[in-house]
Design a protein around this motif. Structure first.
Motif, short mmCIF file in Angstrom:
data_model
loop_
_atom_site.label_atom_id
_atom_site.label_comp_id
_atom_site.label_asym_id
_atom_site.label_seq_id
_atom_site.Cartn_x
_atom_site.Cartn_y
_atom_site.Cartn_z
N LEU A 47 -3.14 13.94 10.96
CA LEU A 47 -3.52 12.57 10.58
C LEU A 47 -4.82 12.47 10.16
CD1 LEU A 47 -1.53 10.75 13.60
CD2 LEU A 47 -0.74 10.91 11.36
N GLY A 48 -5.75 13.12 10.58
CA GLY A 48 -7.17 12.97 10.34
C GLY A 48 -7.08 13.55 8.70
N SER A 49 -6.45 14.30 8.27
CA SER A 49 -6.88 15.14 7.03
C SER A 49 -5.84 14.52 5.94
CB SER A 49 -6.44 16.54 7.14
OG SER A 49 -5.34 16.86 7.65
N THR A 50 -4.90 13.55 6.30
CA THR A 50 -3.76 13.08 5.27
C THR A 50 -4.36 11.89 4.55
OG1 THR A 50 -2.16 14.03 6.71
CG2 THR A 50 -1.66 12.62 4.86
N THR A 51 -4.08 11.78 3.50
CA THR A 51 -4.63 10.41 2.65
C THR A 51 -3.78 9.25 3.12
OG1 THR A 51 -3.17 10.90 0.61
CG2 THR A 51 -5.34 11.62 0.73
N LYS A 52 -4.30 7.87 2.86
CA LYS A 52 -3.61 6.71 3.12
C LYS A 52 -2.13 6.71 2.66
CE LYS A 52 -4.07 1.84 3.62
NZ LYS A 52 -5.04 0.66 3.33
N GLY A 53 -2.26 7.02 1.31
CA GLY A 53 -1.06 6.86 0.51
C GLY A 53 -0.05 8.01 1.21
N ASP A 54 -0.15 9.15 1.58
CA ASP A 54 0.80 10.00 2.11
C ASP A 54 1.21 9.59 3.42
OD1 ASP A 54 0.31 11.81 -0.03
OD2 ASP A 54 -1.12 12.90 1.03
N LEU A 55 0.25 8.84 3.99
CA LEU A 55 0.59 8.07 5.27
C LEU A 55 1.83 7.21 5.14
CD1 LEU A 55 -2.45 7.90 7.39
CD2 LEU A 55 -0.80 9.67 7.77
N ASN A 56 1.63 6.30 4.28
CA ASN A 56 2.47 5.26 3.87
C ASN A 56 3.86 5.86 3.50
OD1 ASN A 56 0.56 3.40 4.50
ND2 ASN A 56 -0.13 3.20 2.34
N GLY A 57 3.78 6.88 2.81
CA GLY A 57 5.03 7.50 2.38
C GLY A 57 5.82 8.10 3.56
N ILE A 58 5.06 8.70 4.25
CA ILE A 58 5.78 9.16 5.71
C ILE A 58 6.28 7.94 6.55
CG2 ILE A 58 5.16 10.32 7.82
CD1 ILE A 58 3.12 12.18 6.39
N SER A 59 5.63 6.98 6.59
CA SER A 59 6.16 5.83 7.33
C SER A 59 7.34 5.28 6.70
CB SER A 59 4.88 4.77 7.40
OG SER A 59 5.31 3.35 8.04
N GLU A 60 7.37 5.09 5.52
CA GLU A 60 8.70 4.59 4.66
C GLU A 60 9.80 5.57 5.01
OE1 GLU A 60 9.01 1.56 3.43
OE2 GLU A 60 6.95 1.19 3.77
N PHE A 61 9.67 6.75 4.78
CA PHE A 61 10.86 7.66 4.99
C PHE A 61 11.20 7.41 6.42
CE2 PHE A 61 12.23 11.73 6.87
CZ PHE A 61 13.65 11.84 5.89
N LYS A 88 5.17 16.69 -3.57
CA LYS A 88 3.70 16.40 -3.99
C LYS A 88 3.15 15.12 -3.64
CE LYS A 88 4.28 20.02 -7.33
NZ LYS A 88 3.96 20.57 -8.64
N ASP A 89 3.91 14.05 -4.04
CA ASP A 89 3.46 12.68 -4.04
C ASP A 89 4.18 11.78 -3.00
OD1 ASP A 89 2.20 10.34 -4.10
OD2 ASP A 89 2.15 10.02 -6.40
N LEU A 90 3.72 11.71 -1.73
CA LEU A 90 4.81 11.01 -0.79
C LEU A 90 4.75 9.29 -1.51
CD1 LEU A 90 4.04 12.34 2.56
CD2 LEU A 90 6.11 12.67 1.01
N THR A 91 3.79 8.80 -2.03
CA THR A 91 3.83 7.47 -2.35
C THR A 91 4.90 7.14 -3.56
OG1 THR A 91 2.22 7.78 -4.19
CG2 THR A 91 1.49 7.39 -1.92
#
Length: 316
Positions: A47-61, A88-91
């Motif tokens: 969580l600390g090393s993941t970008t905000k965009g990747d976190l949003n992609g994980i959340s949406e999935f 490569k791009d979870l956004t």
């Protein structure tokens, strides 16, 4: 006997076992605790090393994974990754659609708004093409060319409007009568066949100027304008227009003047032919043929014109 009283008393003490071996159950519990802590710290590190965009992609999935899998549609997953929801791009909004992505079973969606807009554009082009053909007919026909100043073509909210107006020395009808003048009949019979080129329905309306007209039986400009509109309909049909194209024939008297500053101007005496668009046709069907003066025959446009009638076709 005296020796028997001095016999020593022996006390036997039984030593119990120390409990023996307790087993290794505590080791399993400790191992589970250590594993859980490792997973927790690994999660915190991710969580600390993941970008905000990747976190949003994980959340949406994780919000709708079953909806995408069962019904199809846009998801945050990427089919290029072996891990669902990876890539490569979870956004990215467009990812896996269904398991296997079978084109035969992919759910299709239709944009009704876009389809309606496409139909309206097609109809506008069709009416524009009809206007151009009418203009060419007027320019090339010896029977119509001399009357071009009395033929006005423009667009209203209802569709393509064709107006045949009076001139001071060239009236369309004899005074106070609904009998077509010879040149008026000729114009309508020339126009009639061209209207068959489009599937649109036709509406006709008759107009008079504000000159008062009454008869003993109450016949007035209202009846006169309606009779003139119906006489024009007959001339169009005689010229070759299909009779079932007519959807509305009305008389508006002097209620909607072309020249509002001068209600007695001869230009106010006219016949209007409306090649209706689909919206107008549907409105008439819903209203069971009712006519509202505020919208009928492009009246909204006419009412706002301050003595500025449509410009007639230019002379060559």
């Amino acid at each position: 006997m005296a020796d028997e009283g001095l016999r020593p008393i022996i006390v036997k003490r039984i030593k119990k076992g120390g409990g023996g071996h307790h087993g290794g159950a505590w080791k399993i519990a400790y191992a589970d605790f250590v594993t859980a802590m490792m997973a927790f710290f690994l999660l915190m590190w991710l969580l600390g090393s993941t970008t905000k965009g990747d976190l949003n992609g994980i959340s949406e999935f994780f919000k709708t994974p079953l909806k995408v899998a069962m019904q199809g549609g846009s998801g945050s997953g990427d089919s290029s990754s072996v891990i669902p929801g990876g890539g490569k791009d979870l956004t990215r909004k467009d990812g896996q659609v269904k398991g296997g992505d079978d084109p035969a079973t992919t759910k299709k969606t239709f944009n009704l708004t876009a389809a309606k807009q496409a139909m309206e554009r097609e109809e506008t082009q069709r009416l524009q093409g009809l206007k151009e053909r009418l203009q060419q007919k007027i320019e090339n026909s010896p029977a119509l060319q001399k009357f071009k100043n009395q033929l006005l073509l423009d667009f209203t909210s209802e569709g393509l409007r064709i107006q045949i107006v009076d001139e001071q020395n060239r009236p369309m009808f004899p005074s106070a009568k609904a009998e077509l003048a010879g040149y008026t009949r000729e114009i309508l019979q020339e126009i009639g066949p061209i209207l068959n080129d489009v599937p649109n329905k036709i509406g006709l309306s008759g107009h008079t100027d504000a000159t008062p007209y009454f008869s003993e039986n109450g016949y007035s400009n209202w009846e006169l304008s309606a009779d003139r509109a119906n006489a024009s309909r007959r001339a169009l049909v005689q010229g070759g227009m299909q009779d079932n194209k007519v959807m509305r024939v009305v008389g508006l008297g002097s209620a909607v003047n072309l020249d509002r500053k001068d209600p007695f101007n001869p230009i106010n005496r006219r016949i209007s032919i409306i090649v209706m668009n689909k919206k107008t046709e549907e409105g008439l069907m819903r209203d069971a043929g009712k006519l509202e003066i505020g919208t009928g025959d492009g009246a909204a446009q006419e009412a706002t014109q301050e003595a500025a009638p449509p410009v007639p076709l230019a002379r060559q």
